[in-house]
Enzyme design. Structure first.
Site, PDB file in Angstrom:
ATOM      1  N   ILE A 227      43.181  44.088  33.810  1.00 55.67           N
ATOM      2  CA  ILE A 227      42.883  43.105  32.767  1.00 55.67           C
ATOM      3  C   ILE A 227      41.696  43.565  31.914  1.00 55.67           C
ATOM      4  O   ILE A 227      41.764  43.578  30.679  1.00 55.67           O
ATOM      5  CB  ILE A 227      42.587  41.722  33.402  1.00 55.67           C
ATOM      6  CG1 ILE A 227      43.832  41.207  34.126  1.00 55.67           C
ATOM      7  CG2 ILE A 227      42.118  40.728  32.348  1.00 55.67           C
ATOM      8  CD1 ILE A 227      43.595  40.018  35.052  1.00 55.67           C
TER       9      ILE A 227
ATOM     10  N   THR B 110      37.146  34.716  32.961  1.00 51.85           N
ATOM     11  CA  THR B 110      38.527  34.366  33.333  1.00 51.85           C
ATOM     12  C   THR B 110      38.858  34.983  34.687  1.00 51.85           C
ATOM     13  O   THR B 110      40.022  35.107  35.039  1.00 51.85           O
ATOM     14  CB  THR B 110      39.550  34.858  32.283  1.00 51.85           C
ATOM     15  OG1 THR B 110      39.427  36.278  32.162  1.00 51.85           O
ATOM     16  CG2 THR B 110      39.350  34.216  30.937  1.00 51.85           C
ATOM     17  N   SER B 111      37.836  35.371  35.444  1.00 47.96           N
ATOM     18  CA  SER B 111      38.108  36.072  36.704  1.00 47.96           C
ATOM     19  C   SER B 111      38.037  35.130  37.901  1.00 47.96           C
ATOM     20  O   SER B 111      39.063  34.598  38.337  1.00 47.96           O
ATOM     21  CB  SER B 111      37.149  37.241  36.867  1.00 47.96           C
ATOM     22  OG  SER B 111      37.554  38.033  37.953  1.00 47.96           O
ATOM     23  N   ARG B 112      36.850  34.879  38.427  1.00 46.96           N
ATOM     24  CA  ARG B 112      36.674  33.914  39.512  1.00 46.96           C
ATOM     25  C   ARG B 112      35.365  33.171  39.277  1.00 46.96           C
ATOM     26  O   ARG B 112      34.347  33.780  38.918  1.00 46.96           O
ATOM     27  CB  ARG B 112      36.646  34.600  40.879  1.00 46.96           C
ATOM     28  CG  ARG B 112      37.993  35.045  41.402  1.00 46.96           C
ATOM     29  CD  ARG B 112      38.912  33.873  41.765  1.00 46.96           C
ATOM     30  NE  ARG B 112      40.210  34.298  42.270  1.00 46.96           N
ATOM     31  CZ  ARG B 112      41.314  34.426  41.530  1.00 46.96           C
ATOM     32  NH1 ARG B 112      41.278  34.166  40.233  1.00 46.96           N
ATOM     33  NH2 ARG B 112      42.453  34.797  42.079  1.00 46.96           N
TER      34      ARG B 112
ATOM     35  N   ASP C 248      37.472  29.901  32.250  1.00 41.06           N
ATOM     36  CA  ASP C 248      38.796  29.482  32.704  1.00 41.06           C
ATOM     37  C   ASP C 248      38.766  29.235  34.215  1.00 41.06           C
ATOM     38  O   ASP C 248      39.746  28.767  34.784  1.00 41.06           O
ATOM     39  CB  ASP C 248      39.838  30.557  32.366  1.00 41.06           C
ATOM     40  CG  ASP C 248      41.257  30.114  32.701  1.00 41.06           C
ATOM     41  OD1 ASP C 248      41.639  29.002  32.280  1.00 41.06           O
ATOM     42  OD2 ASP C 248      41.978  30.857  33.397  1.00 41.06           O
TER      43      ASP C 248
ATOM     44  N   GLU D 120      36.129  24.874  41.533  1.00 39.32           N
ATOM     45  CA  GLU D 120      37.358  24.410  40.879  1.00 39.32           C
ATOM     46  C   GLU D 120      38.388  23.853  41.855  1.00 39.32           C
ATOM     47  O   GLU D 120      39.258  23.070  41.468  1.00 39.32           O
ATOM     48  CB  GLU D 120      37.985  25.540  40.055  1.00 39.32           C
ATOM     49  CG  GLU D 120      38.579  26.667  40.894  1.00 39.32           C
ATOM     50  CD  GLU D 120      39.285  27.714  40.043  1.00 39.32           C
ATOM     51  OE1 GLU D 120      38.689  28.184  39.075  1.00 39.32           O
ATOM     52  OE2 GLU D 120      40.433  28.061  40.382  1.00 39.32           O
TER      53      GLU D 120
ATOM     54  N   HIS E 213      41.901  27.105  34.632  1.00 36.53           N
ATOM     55  CA  HIS E 213      42.544  28.254  35.297  1.00 36.53           C
ATOM     56  C   HIS E 213      43.987  28.440  34.817  1.00 36.53           C
ATOM     57  O   HIS E 213      44.938  28.390  35.598  1.00 36.53           O
ATOM     58  CB  HIS E 213      42.500  28.078  36.829  1.00 36.53           C
ATOM     59  CG  HIS E 213      42.565  29.395  37.555  1.00 36.53           C
ATOM     60  ND1 HIS E 213      41.787  29.667  38.653  1.00 36.53           N
ATOM     61  CD2 HIS E 213      43.288  30.530  37.333  1.00 36.53           C
ATOM     62  CE1 HIS E 213      42.051  30.888  39.087  1.00 36.53           C
ATOM     63  NE2 HIS E 213      42.956  31.437  38.294  1.00 36.53           N
TER      64      HIS E 213
ATOM     65  N   ALA F  21      44.751  31.096  32.479  1.00 36.35           N
ATOM     66  CA  ALA F  21      44.909  32.379  31.776  1.00 36.35           C
ATOM     67  C   ALA F  21      46.205  33.090  32.163  1.00 36.35           C
ATOM     68  O   ALA F  21      46.780  33.833  31.378  1.00 36.35           O
ATOM     69  CB  ALA F  21      43.709  33.283  32.046  1.00 36.35           C
ATOM     70  N   PHE F  22      46.682  32.841  33.385  1.00 39.54           N
ATOM     71  CA  PHE F  22      47.893  33.530  33.862  1.00 39.54           C
ATOM     72  C   PHE F  22      49.168  32.873  33.327  1.00 39.54           C
ATOM     73  O   PHE F  22      50.254  33.427  33.492  1.00 39.54           O
ATOM     74  CB  PHE F  22      47.942  33.491  35.400  1.00 39.54           C
ATOM     75  CG  PHE F  22      48.229  32.108  35.938  1.00 39.54           C
ATOM     76  CD1 PHE F  22      47.232  31.160  36.010  1.00 39.54           C
ATOM     77  CD2 PHE F  22      49.520  31.748  36.318  1.00 39.54           C
ATOM     78  CE1 PHE F  22      47.497  29.872  36.472  1.00 39.54           C
ATOM     79  CE2 PHE F  22      49.791  30.459  36.791  1.00 39.54           C
ATOM     80  CZ  PHE F  22      48.769  29.519  36.861  1.00 39.54           C
TER      81      PHE F  22
HETATM   82  P1  NAD Z   1      42.063  44.959  39.114  1.00 34.74           P
HETATM   83  O1  NAD Z   1      41.980  45.139  40.586  1.00 34.74           O
HETATM   84  O2  NAD Z   1      43.078  45.719  38.355  1.00 34.74           O
HETATM   85  O3  NAD Z   1      40.648  45.276  38.454  1.00 34.74           O
HETATM   86  C1  NAD Z   1      39.445  44.864  39.015  1.00 34.74           C
HETATM   87  C2  NAD Z   1      38.397  45.901  38.621  1.00 34.74           C
HETATM   88  O4  NAD Z   1      37.133  45.443  39.097  1.00 34.74           O
HETATM   89  C3  NAD Z   1      38.666  47.275  39.250  1.00 34.74           C
HETATM   90  O5  NAD Z   1      38.592  48.276  38.254  1.00 34.74           O
HETATM   91  C4  NAD Z   1      37.544  47.421  40.270  1.00 34.74           C
HETATM   92  O6  NAD Z   1      37.128  48.766  40.465  1.00 34.74           O
HETATM   93  C5  NAD Z   1      36.453  46.588  39.606  1.00 34.74           C
HETATM   94  N1  NAD Z   1      35.402  46.207  40.518  1.00 34.74           N
HETATM   95  C6  NAD Z   1      35.456  45.976  41.852  1.00 34.74           C
HETATM   96  N2  NAD Z   1      34.229  45.700  42.316  1.00 34.74           N
HETATM   97  C7  NAD Z   1      33.386  45.754  41.260  1.00 34.74           C
HETATM   98  C8  NAD Z   1      32.003  45.573  41.098  1.00 34.74           C
HETATM   99  N3  NAD Z   1      31.241  45.288  42.144  1.00 34.74           N
HETATM  100  N4  NAD Z   1      31.472  45.706  39.865  1.00 34.74           N
HETATM  101  C9  NAD Z   1      32.251  46.011  38.798  1.00 34.74           C
HETATM  102  N5  NAD Z   1      33.576  46.211  38.884  1.00 34.74           N
HETATM  103  C10 NAD Z   1      34.125  46.086  40.108  1.00 34.74           C
HETATM  104  O7  NAD Z   1      42.206  43.392  38.891  1.00 34.74           O
HETATM  105  P2  NAD Z   1      42.770  42.653  37.580  1.00 34.74           P
HETATM  106  O8  NAD Z   1      44.237  42.494  37.709  1.00 34.74           O
HETATM  107  O9  NAD Z   1      42.205  43.304  36.373  1.00 34.74           O
HETATM  108  O10 NAD Z   1      42.137  41.199  37.794  1.00 34.74           O
HETATM  109  C11 NAD Z   1      40.741  41.003  37.670  1.00 34.74           C
HETATM  110  C12 NAD Z   1      40.400  39.638  38.212  1.00 34.74           C
HETATM  111  O11 NAD Z   1      40.966  38.635  37.363  1.00 34.74           O
HETATM  112  C13 NAD Z   1      41.014  39.354  39.585  1.00 34.74           C
HETATM  113  O12 NAD Z   1      40.112  39.733  40.610  1.00 34.74           O
HETATM  114  C14 NAD Z   1      41.244  37.869  39.585  1.00 34.74           C
HETATM  115  O13 NAD Z   1      40.189  37.257  40.276  1.00 34.74           O
HETATM  116  C15 NAD Z   1      41.184  37.473  38.123  1.00 34.74           C
HETATM  117  N6  NAD Z   1      42.418  36.844  37.627  1.00 34.74           N
HETATM  118  C16 NAD Z   1      42.324  35.631  37.018  1.00 34.74           C
HETATM  119  C17 NAD Z   1      43.460  35.026  36.504  1.00 34.74           C
HETATM  120  C18 NAD Z   1      43.416  33.693  35.776  1.00 34.74           C
HETATM  121  O14 NAD Z   1      44.462  33.055  35.587  1.00 34.74           O
HETATM  122  N7  NAD Z   1      42.257  33.240  35.319  1.00 34.74           N
HETATM  123  C19 NAD Z   1      44.694  35.661  36.661  1.00 34.74           C
HETATM  124  C20 NAD Z   1      44.744  36.908  37.286  1.00 34.74           C
HETATM  125  C21 NAD Z   1      43.606  37.498  37.767  1.00 34.74           C
END
Ligand code: NAD
Length: 341
Positions: free
Chosen positions: A155, A233-235, A259, A264, A296, A298-299
């Site tokens: 992402i 939009t992550s956690r 998001d 939550e 939440h 974004a997906f």
């Molecule tokens: P991904 O595994 O492809 O990418 C995560 C990246 O974070 C990797 O490149 C990893 O090396 C890096 N990372 C790990 N530890 C780290 C640190 N300490 N510092 C910096 N970078 C670090 O995951 P993704 O598919 O890109 O998803 C990212 C996040 O988005 C997921 O963890 C999930 O929590 C969140 N997400 C949210 C939604 C939503 O609907 N809001 C949907 C999907 C995913």
């Protein structure tokens, strides 16, 4: 395979049922979230299918294992809500959907950023009241601004690429792994502290781990560039909510688009419009004019839901057949073959 599908919403039922035409699993749709009070509902189901706010702590996993469950399928990418050590000890295999549609989340991230920066949600609220005044709605160009992307996986890489190549931003990145393809287009990897103190906008795309928990805290906010915009939009727990509120009150933080939210699980995915919300931090966040929150979502695209359903049901078909689980997550991060049923 008999699968107890927890925290089912109408869209889950629709997309899982459609995808299941090609698999023939017995799907049991359950509306409650999985926790200590509902784990018994999965009795004699070899598999459970869960989402981001289901609780899979040791006690719940023990109850599931005692009831005959062998497989846990997360219909999401993150797995921070699962005690993976306990799962492994109990012989429970855990699978997830590592990449269902990074575009869905990346595009929503850009949408949130623009909506925050250009006051789009506030403008729409005004127009609905026939208030066409523009005072207080001044935004900034994205072009030329410095944006920090934390986590450049599936992402984050899309977001970084869009901001760099599409909007002409100066993009800084921080990750434990460097993506050479991003470097090739001019994205510059810097230490996280430098990214957080230099950027005008920060967008978070790393997983929630003990190391990343409260990455945005009081210390970081004190060192941030005044007026920093944050998009998450992550956690939710990547951000210390109390520190964020203080940062907004002191004007150190210029705006926030979320998001996801630390607490939550008590709020999102439900219609609480007739309820009293007891989370004072959340309610305080909503009072700021420069805070934008979505629940939440974004997906939530058709493509992503279709892909989530297909991948989840395929993983469980593989589990039933004793095949290697390519989407397995374990405490050690190692993919293990599925235990035969
Ligand atoms: P991904 O595994 O492809 O990418 C995560 C990246 O974070 C990797 O490149 C990893 O090396 C890096 N990372 C790990 N530890 C780290 C640190 N300490 N510092 C910096 N970078 C670090 O995951 P993704 O598919 O890109 O998803 C990212 C996040 O988005 C997921 O963890 C999930 O929590 C969140 N997400 C949210 C939604 C939503 O609907 N809001 C949907 C999907 C995913």
């Amino acid at each position: 395979m008999k699968i107890a599908v927890y925290a089912t919403k109408p869209y889950d039922r629709h997309f899982l049922s459609a995808a299941n035409a090609g698999f023939g699993h017995a799907l049991i749709f359950l509306e409650p979230r999985l926790d200590r009070h509902t784990a018994l509902l999965a009795k004699e189901c070899p598999a459970v299918c869960v989402f981001v706010n289901d609780q899979l702590d040791r006690t719940v996993l023990e109850m599931l294992a005692a009831g005959g469950t062998r497989f846990i399928a997360l219909r999401c990418a993150g797995f921070n809500n699962v005690d993976l050590v306990a799962a492994q000890e109990l012989g429970l295999s855990v699978v997830r959907v590592p990449a269902y549609s990074p575009h869905a989340v990346a595009e929503f991230t850009i949408g949130l950023l623009l909506a925050l920066d250009r006051n789009i949600a506030r403008a729409w609220a005004r127009v609905r009241e026939n208030n066409f005044a523009l005072d207080g709605l001044i935004g900034r160009n994205l072009y030329g601004r410095t944006v920090g992307v934390v986590g450049t996986g599936r992402i984050g890489a899309l977001v970084a690429r869009t901001l760099k190549a599409g909007f002409g931003c100066e993009v800084l990145a921080s990750d434990i792994l460097v993506d050479p393809a991003l470097e090739a287009i001019g994205v510059r990897y810097v230490p996280r502290e430098e990214l957080l103190s230099t950027s005008e906008i920060v967008t978070l795309h790393c997983p929630l781990t003990p190391e990343t928990r409260h990455m945005i805290d009081a210390e970081m906010i004190a060192a941030a560039r005044p007026g920093l915009l944050i998009v998450n939009t992550s956690r939710g727990a990547l951000i210390d909510t109390r520190a964020l509120i203080n940062g907004l009150k002191s004007r150190s933080i210029g705006g926030v688009a979320l998001d996801v939210y630390e607490q939550e699980a008590d709020l999102f995915f439900e219609d609480l419009s007739n309820e009293i919300i007891e989370d004072d931090d959340f309610q305080r966040l909503l009072t700021f004019p420069n805070v934008l929150v979505t629940g939440h979502q974004a997906f939530l695209t058709e493509e992503a839901l279709d892909s989530i359903a297909m991948t989840t049901l395929q993983s469980l078909a593989d589990a039933e057949a004793g095949h290697i689980l390519v989407n397995a997550v374990t405490a050690g991060g190692v993919i293990r073959p599925a235990a035969p049923l």
